[in-house]
Design a protein around this motif. Structure first.
Motif, PDB file in Angstrom:
ATOM      1  N   UNK A 101       0.838  -1.205   0.000  1.00  0.00           N
ATOM      2  CA  UNK A 101       0.000   0.000   0.000  1.00  0.00           C
ATOM      3  C   UNK A 101       0.875   1.257   0.000  1.00  0.00           C
ATOM      4  N   UNK A 102       1.975   1.236   0.746  1.00  0.00           N
ATOM      5  CA  UNK A 102       2.881   2.384   0.764  1.00  0.00           C
ATOM      6  C   UNK A 102       3.534   2.570  -0.604  1.00  0.00           C
ATOM      7  N   UNK A 103       3.871   1.473  -1.282  1.00  0.00           N
ATOM      8  CA  UNK A 103       4.411   1.564  -2.648  1.00  0.00           C
ATOM      9  C   UNK A 103       3.377   2.193  -3.580  1.00  0.00           C
ATOM     10  N   UNK A 104       2.135   1.757  -3.465  1.00  0.00           N
ATOM     11  CA  UNK A 104       1.060   2.330  -4.291  1.00  0.00           C
ATOM     12  C   UNK A 104       0.931   3.824  -4.023  1.00  0.00           C
ATOM     13  N   UNK A 105       0.943   4.182  -2.758  1.00  0.00           N
ATOM     14  CA  UNK A 105       0.846   5.588  -2.374  1.00  0.00           C
ATOM     15  C   UNK A 105       2.006   6.400  -2.957  1.00  0.00           C
ATOM     16  N   UNK A 106       3.207   5.851  -2.844  1.00  0.00           N
ATOM     17  CA  UNK A 106       4.388   6.570  -3.331  1.00  0.00           C
ATOM     18  C   UNK A 106       4.413   6.698  -4.848  1.00  0.00           C
ATOM     19  N   UNK A 107       3.919   5.699  -5.552  1.00  0.00           N
ATOM     20  CA  UNK A 107       3.932   5.728  -7.021  1.00  0.00           C
ATOM     21  C   UNK A 107       2.758   6.492  -7.618  1.00  0.00           C
ATOM     22  N   UNK A 108       1.747   6.763  -6.821  1.00  0.00           N
ATOM     23  CA  UNK A 108       0.537   7.372  -7.378  1.00  0.00           C
ATOM     24  C   UNK A 108       0.789   8.741  -7.996  1.00  0.00           C
ATOM     25  N   UNK A 109       1.742   9.479  -7.497  1.00  0.00           N
ATOM     26  CA  UNK A 109       2.039  10.791  -8.057  1.00  0.00           C
ATOM     27  C   UNK A 109       2.724  10.737  -9.415  1.00  0.00           C
ATOM     28  N   UNK A 110       3.268   9.588  -9.757  1.00  0.00           N
ATOM     29  CA  UNK A 110       3.992   9.448 -11.020  1.00  0.00           C
ATOM     30  C   UNK A 110       3.062   9.302 -12.210  1.00  0.00           C
ATOM     31  N   UNK A 111       1.790   9.062 -11.967  1.00  0.00           N
ATOM     32  CA  UNK A 111       0.855   8.931 -13.096  1.00  0.00           C
ATOM     33  C   UNK A 111       0.186  10.254 -13.428  1.00  0.00           C
ATOM     34  N   UNK A 112       0.490  11.300 -12.654  1.00  0.00           N
ATOM     35  CA  UNK A 112      -0.057  12.632 -12.901  1.00  0.00           C
ATOM     36  C   UNK A 112       1.059  13.565 -13.338  1.00  0.00           C
ATOM     37  N   UNK A 113       0.756  14.458 -14.225  1.00  0.00           N
ATOM     38  CA  UNK A 113       1.771  15.450 -14.588  1.00  0.00           C
ATOM     39  C   UNK A 113       1.926  16.483 -13.475  1.00  0.00           C
ATOM     40  N   UNK A 114       3.102  17.053 -13.378  1.00  0.00           N
ATOM     41  CA  UNK A 114       3.316  18.097 -12.387  1.00  0.00           C
ATOM     42  C   UNK A 114       4.232  17.665 -11.266  1.00  0.00           C
ATOM     43  N   UNK A 115       4.099  18.323 -10.132  1.00  0.00           N
ATOM     44  CA  UNK A 115       4.995  18.100  -9.002  1.00  0.00           C
ATOM     45  C   UNK A 115       4.485  17.072  -8.013  1.00  0.00           C
ATOM     46  N   UNK A 116       3.565  16.255  -8.389  1.00  0.00           N
ATOM     47  CA  UNK A 116       2.989  15.273  -7.466  1.00  0.00           C
ATOM     48  C   UNK A 116       3.973  14.172  -7.098  1.00  0.00           C
ATOM     49  N   UNK A 117       4.971  13.943  -7.918  1.00  0.00           N
ATOM     50  CA  UNK A 117       5.918  12.844  -7.684  1.00  0.00           C
ATOM     51  C   UNK A 117       6.624  12.992  -6.339  1.00  0.00           C
ATOM     52  N   UNK A 118       7.237  14.128  -6.130  1.00  0.00           N
ATOM     53  CA  UNK A 118       7.972  14.334  -4.881  1.00  0.00           C
ATOM     54  C   UNK A 118       7.053  14.308  -3.673  1.00  0.00           C
ATOM     55  N   UNK A 119       5.873  14.855  -3.826  1.00  0.00           N
ATOM     56  CA  UNK A 119       4.913  14.886  -2.721  1.00  0.00           C
ATOM     57  C   UNK A 119       4.509  13.472  -2.302  1.00  0.00           C
TER      58      UNK A 119
END
Length: 136
Positions: A101-119
């Protein structure tokens, strides 16, 4: 080491069953959501959701066995050694599910454009650290 009473185990695994059931349902919904997507990141999320779902299901069955064995009305004599295997399998599979679940949470920002990855990576690492600190 202190031996936990069967009534305590019974109450503890009841909570694990509820939590695992909710998280398994959440993970399963993600499996269906990401089954069609073909990007590399969504493939990782799909795999992590599949692992989480399977892990939480195993945890549910292991904890249910402990719940039955520690019930005061169980018809056979039960010793502390009888719950060792389901306890280990249940807790290990629960931890694997939580990590997924933590992996899913951490990777979820990578499917959106923008600065969501680091967050999302920061939130995932923070959640992992807090979970470890609270369970040690």
């Amino acid at each position: 080491m202190t031996q936990l009473s069967f009534s305590y185990w019974n109450a503890l695994v009841s909570q694990f069953i509820v939590i695992s059931s909710l998280l398994a349902g959440f993970s399963l919904s993600l499996v269906f959501l990401f089954a069609e997507n073909k990007s590399k990141i969504t493939d990782y999320i799909f795999k992590a959701a599949t692992i989480a779902t399977a892990s939480f299901l195993v945890s549910i069955f292991a904890m249910t066995k402990i719940l039955m064995l520690t019930n005061k009305d169980f018809p056979f004599k039960v010793t502390a050694e009888d719950i060792v295997f389901p306890r280990v399998v249940g807790f290990v599979s629960f931890i694997i599910g939580m990590l997924s679940i933590i992996v899913i949470l951490s990777l979820s920002g990578w499917i959106r454009p923008g600065n969501s990855k680091n967050f999302t990576i920061t939130v995932g690492i923070t959640a992992l650290i807090l979970i470890v600190l609270l369970t040690v």
